[in-house]
Enzyme design. Structure first.
Site, PDB file in Angstrom:
ATOM      1  CB  CYS A  24      12.787 -23.485  -3.237  1.00 17.50           C
ATOM      2  SG  CYS A  24      13.090 -24.385  -4.777  1.00 17.50           S
ATOM      3  NE  ARG A  76       9.428 -25.940  -2.382  1.00 24.83           N
ATOM      4  CZ  ARG A  76       9.609 -26.207  -1.094  1.00 24.83           C
ATOM      5  NH1 ARG A  76       8.606 -26.016  -0.233  1.00 24.83           N
ATOM      6  NH2 ARG A  76      10.767 -26.659  -0.656  1.00 24.83           N
TER       7      ARG A  76
END
Length: 268
Positions: free
Chosen positions: A221, A226
């Site tokens: 990411c 995430r």
């Protein structure tokens, strides 16, 4: 779903008073104190186990700093840790990844978050009494760790590994690793229940993106928050060949790595 990786609220309700189960709340301290928390949970806020100063790979805090957090929270290396937040598990998943990296063998993510727990079970504002421990970390070797760096990522690109970008569409179009597939980490969460979708539904969803257990998968990411959630979900579903690009796009761009921009084409 493998309950050695992800546990349901029912599982936690049945086991939360077990002697070796330690519940970790990674929300901000004011949420833990002011909103309430799962009974028995200790507070280890997200910012306390994330370090931007490059003390370790990416934003890892370093083994000693992590050990200090666990010691203060009364956690021992043999304990079963269950981590949760109130953001569908994305911050708690980062704690899971961090604990695994520093050698904690049994650390699990709560399926859902504080809000999901609160729909069915009691909460409290009382902090538990904690007896500090002398936590000894046992960091994974580079060979054991799922974390990979720039050179390994470049080699994986040459091999044709599947790169999975867990960011939002506008981020993906602005800059991405060559050939990456965009898979928003939140797609695995049921918005109504705040919990993960059923395993069969998750497997079908991932397959629709070409994310299958037979592929070599590299997750990234921007700063590796995430992808922590996606990594835990894939582990719970039995995916084995999953690499975690800790430096993510931040490191890739800093090293002038090749990127693609704009909307993905069908050939991508």
């Amino acid at each position: 779903m493998n309950d050695s990786v992800v546990v349901t609220p029912d599982w936690l309700a049945a086991h939360r008073e077990d002697e070796q189960v330690r519940i970790v709340d990674v929300r901000d301290a004011w949420e833990y104190d002011g909103i309430g928390h799962i009974p028995g949970a200790v507070s280890i806020p997200f910012d306390s186990y994330r370090d931007e100063s490059d003390v370790d790979r990416g934003t890892l805090p370093g083994a000693d700093a992590f050990a200090d957090l666990c010691s203060e929270a009364g956690i021992s290396p043999d304990d079963t840790i269950v981590a949760y937040d109130d953001t569908h598990g994305v911050f708690a998943a980062r704690f899971v990844l961090t604990a695994l990296e520093y050698g904690h063998a049994d650390v699990r993510l709560l399926d859902g978050d504080y809000s999901a727990w609160n729909r069915e079970y009691e909460t409290t504002s009382d902090a538990p009494e904690v007896e500090p421990t002398d936590y000894e970390p046992d960091p994974l070797s580079r060979e054991e760790s799922p974390l990979v760096g720039y050179d390994a990522v470049a080699e994986a690109l040459e091999r044709g590994a599947l790169f999975v970008d867990t960011r939002e569409q506008h981020e993906f179009e602005e800059s991405r690793l060559p050939g990456a597939v965009r898979f928003d980490w939140r797609e695995v969460v049921d918005d109504e229940t705040r919990r993960l979708k059923p395993p069969a539904e998750l497997e079908a969803l991932l397959e629709s993106y070409g994310i299958t257990p037979d592929r070599e998968i590299v997750l990234y990411c921007n700063t590796a928050r995430r992808i922590s959630h996606t990594y835990v979900v894939l582990r719970a579903l039995g995916y084995e060949d999953v690499a975690f690009y800790e430096g993510s796009l931040t490191e890739w761009l800093a090293n002038d790595g090749t990127v693609e921009t704009g909307p993905a084409t069908e050939d991508d």
